[in-house]
Design a protein around this motif. Structure first.
Motif, PDB file in Angstrom:
ATOM      1  N   ASP A  20       0.858  -1.191   0.000  1.00 56.77           N
ATOM      2  CA  ASP A  20       0.000   0.000   0.000  1.00 56.77           C
ATOM      3  C   ASP A  20       0.890   1.236   0.000  1.00 56.77           C
ATOM      4  O   ASP A  20       1.358   1.671   1.055  1.00 56.77           O
ATOM      5  CB  ASP A  20      -0.924   0.001   1.218  1.00 56.77           C
ATOM      6  N   ASP A  21       1.126   1.791  -1.188  1.00 56.24           N
ATOM      7  CA  ASP A  21       2.033   2.932  -1.266  1.00 56.24           C
ATOM      8  C   ASP A  21       1.413   4.229  -0.750  1.00 56.24           C
ATOM      9  O   ASP A  21       2.072   5.258  -0.705  1.00 56.24           O
ATOM     10  CB  ASP A  21       2.598   3.111  -2.672  1.00 56.24           C
ATOM     11  N   GLU A  22       0.156   4.183  -0.304  1.00 57.16           N
ATOM     12  CA  GLU A  22      -0.507   5.335   0.309  1.00 57.16           C
ATOM     13  C   GLU A  22      -0.452   5.280   1.839  1.00 57.16           C
ATOM     14  O   GLU A  22      -0.866   6.217   2.515  1.00 57.16           O
ATOM     15  CB  GLU A  22      -1.976   5.396  -0.130  1.00 57.16           C
ATOM     16  N   ASP A  23       0.056   4.176   2.387  1.00 57.40           N
ATOM     17  CA  ASP A  23       0.095   4.015   3.842  1.00 57.40           C
ATOM     18  C   ASP A  23       0.987   5.092   4.460  1.00 57.40           C
ATOM     19  O   ASP A  23       2.119   5.292   4.017  1.00 57.40           O
ATOM     20  CB  ASP A  23       0.631   2.628   4.195  1.00 57.40           C
ATOM     21  N   PRO A  24       0.488   5.796   5.501  1.00 64.62           N
ATOM     22  CA  PRO A  24       1.280   6.887   6.077  1.00 64.62           C
ATOM     23  C   PRO A  24       2.544   6.426   6.801  1.00 64.62           C
ATOM     24  O   PRO A  24       3.483   7.200   6.937  1.00 64.62           O
ATOM     25  CB  PRO A  24       0.311   7.575   7.043  1.00 64.62           C
ATOM     26  N   LEU A  25       2.589   5.167   7.239  1.00 62.68           N
ATOM     27  CA  LEU A  25       3.776   4.696   7.953  1.00 62.68           C
ATOM     28  C   LEU A  25       4.856   4.199   7.007  1.00 62.68           C
ATOM     29  O   LEU A  25       6.011   4.615   7.110  1.00 62.68           O
ATOM     30  CB  LEU A  25       3.423   3.590   8.957  1.00 62.68           C
ATOM     31  N   ILE A  26       4.508   3.311   6.071  1.00 60.79           N
ATOM     32  CA  ILE A  26       5.549   2.702   5.234  1.00 60.79           C
ATOM     33  C   ILE A  26       5.334   2.882   3.735  1.00 60.79           C
ATOM     34  O   ILE A  26       6.144   2.415   2.947  1.00 60.79           O
ATOM     35  CB  ILE A  26       5.730   1.200   5.557  1.00 60.79           C
ATOM     36  N   GLY A  27       4.290   3.568   3.321  1.00 60.58           N
ATOM     37  CA  GLY A  27       4.040   3.765   1.896  1.00 60.58           C
ATOM     38  C   GLY A  27       5.197   4.421   1.171  1.00 60.58           C
ATOM     39  O   GLY A  27       5.461   4.128  -0.002  1.00 60.58           O
ATOM     40  N   SER A  28       5.926   5.292   1.869  1.00 58.43           N
ATOM     41  CA  SER A  28       7.054   5.990   1.236  1.00 58.43           C
ATOM     42  C   SER A  28       8.209   5.047   0.913  1.00 58.43           C
ATOM     43  O   SER A  28       9.112   5.418   0.171  1.00 58.43           O
ATOM     44  CB  SER A  28       7.541   7.122   2.143  1.00 58.43           C
ATOM     45  N   LEU A  29       8.183   3.827   1.447  1.00 57.17           N
ATOM     46  CA  LEU A  29       9.249   2.858   1.190  1.00 57.17           C
ATOM     47  C   LEU A  29       9.013   2.051  -0.090  1.00 57.17           C
ATOM     48  O   LEU A  29       9.865   1.254  -0.483  1.00 57.17           O
ATOM     49  CB  LEU A  29       9.378   1.880   2.367  1.00 57.17           C
ATOM     50  N   ALA A  30       7.840   2.231  -0.713  1.00 58.96           N
ATOM     51  CA  ALA A  30       7.466   1.451  -1.898  1.00 58.96           C
ATOM     52  C   ALA A  30       8.499   1.637  -3.009  1.00 58.96           C
ATOM     53  O   ALA A  30       9.117   2.700  -3.095  1.00 58.96           O
ATOM     54  CB  ALA A  30       6.077   1.860  -2.376  1.00 58.96           C
ATOM     55  N   SER A  71      -1.701  -1.808   9.128  1.00 62.60           N
ATOM     56  CA  SER A  71      -2.143  -0.475   9.547  1.00 62.60           C
ATOM     57  C   SER A  71      -3.650  -0.431   9.705  1.00 62.60           C
ATOM     58  O   SER A  71      -4.383  -1.054   8.938  1.00 62.60           O
ATOM     59  CB  SER A  71      -1.760   0.581   8.501  1.00 62.60           C
ATOM     60  N   ASP A  72      -4.076   0.317  10.702  1.00 60.96           N
ATOM     61  CA  ASP A  72      -5.471   0.731  10.843  1.00 60.96           C
ATOM     62  C   ASP A  72      -5.410   2.253  10.954  1.00 60.96           C
ATOM     63  O   ASP A  72      -5.220   2.808  12.038  1.00 60.96           O
ATOM     64  CB  ASP A  72      -6.110   0.113  12.081  1.00 60.96           C
ATOM     65  N   THR A  73      -5.530   2.920   9.811  1.00 53.66           N
ATOM     66  CA  THR A  73      -5.346   4.370   9.787  1.00 53.66           C
ATOM     67  C   THR A  73      -6.487   5.103  10.486  1.00 53.66           C
ATOM     68  O   THR A  73      -6.287   6.220  10.960  1.00 53.66           O
ATOM     69  CB  THR A  73      -5.192   4.891   8.342  1.00 53.66           C
ATOM     70  N   ASP A  74      -7.667   4.497  10.583  1.00 55.05           N
ATOM     71  CA  ASP A  74      -8.777   5.141  11.294  1.00 55.05           C
ATOM     72  C   ASP A  74      -8.470   5.295  12.781  1.00 55.05           C
ATOM     73  O   ASP A  74      -8.857   6.273  13.406  1.00 55.05           O
ATOM     74  CB  ASP A  74     -10.081   4.353  11.118  1.00 55.05           C
ATOM     75  N   ARG A  75      -7.767   4.319  13.349  1.00 52.27           N
ATOM     76  CA  ARG A  75      -7.418   4.357  14.778  1.00 52.27           C
ATOM     77  C   ARG A  75      -5.956   4.731  15.018  1.00 52.27           C
ATOM     78  O   ARG A  75      -5.501   4.763  16.161  1.00 52.27           O
ATOM     79  CB  ARG A  75      -7.720   3.010  15.437  1.00 52.27           C
ATOM     80  N   ASN A  76      -5.207   4.996  13.930  1.00 53.65           N
ATOM     81  CA  ASN A  76      -3.783   5.322  14.040  1.00 53.65           C
ATOM     82  C   ASN A  76      -2.993   4.239  14.771  1.00 53.65           C
ATOM     83  O   ASN A  76      -2.164   4.530  15.639  1.00 53.65           O
ATOM     84  CB  ASN A  76      -3.575   6.685  14.706  1.00 53.65           C
TER      85      ASN A  76
END
Length: 185
Positions: free
Chosen positions: A104-114, A149-154
């Motif tokens: 998931d390249d949109e994930d706020p935690l690791i998406g930037s690693l794609a 990731s659960d972005t709704d609950r951070n």
């Protein structure tokens, strides 16, 4: 200044997690996992790795807070187990250098690693099924769920250790978590 508490589950690299955050200009405290979570003031929490789920103290109580949580190795497994997922023995076993595919390249935690990243991880135990609300954000040829990731609950978890030198771009994971904490406060 952003404040993140590293909850110490007695892992061999926990002090490096605190150090990595401090190197980013974060006010990072190392807190024993038996401390009452209501006594800990922070913008976010890292649940460290550790040798045994039975020694995780009060770590699960941090999931009831409104601040973001990052689980590393055992910390990720604890999140999964507490919230209805499952954890079991990994087929690969101990520590290894692994290529993780970012799913998931949109994930706020690791998406930037794609699209992928090299990491140092233990697979003695691993998350087998995701808890409700979580998505798989990383996978490898030795582990189906390397990150979640659960972005709704951070709430976020990685099977690997971003704090060790063997992990490429580990600092970026901590930078991204710092940003998540700043945006949610």
């Amino acid at each position: 200044m952003t404040r993140i508490a590293v909850i110490d589950n007695h892992g061999q690299f926990t002090h490096l997690e605190q150090r990595a955050l401090r190197d980013l200009g974060v006010d990072a405290d190392l807190v024993d996992n038996d401390v009452d979570p209501d006594e800990v003031e922070a913008d976010g929490f890292v649940l460290s790795g550790g040798p045994d789920m039975d020694r995780a103290g009060r770590s699960a109580e941090y999931l009831d807070r409104d601040e973001p949580v990052l689980g590393i190795c055992l910390g990720m497994q604890l999140i999964a187990e507490e919230l209805g997922g499952s954890v079991g023995a990994g087929e690969y076993g101990g520590y290894a250098d692994v290529t993780v595919e970012i799913t998931d390249d949109e994930d706020p935690l690791i998406g930037s690693l794609a699209p992928d990243t090299r990491v140092w991880a233990s697979h003695a135990d691993e998350v087998k099924t995701l808890p409700e609300g979580f998505s798989r954000t990383g996978t490898s040829d030795v582990c189906g769920i390397e990150a979640m990731s659960d972005t709704d609950r951070n709430l976020y978890g990685v099977q690997w250790h971003p704090e060790v030198i063997h992990t490429e771009r580990g600092e970026e994971v901590f930078e991204n978590f710092r940003d998540i904490c700043e945006q949610s406060s």
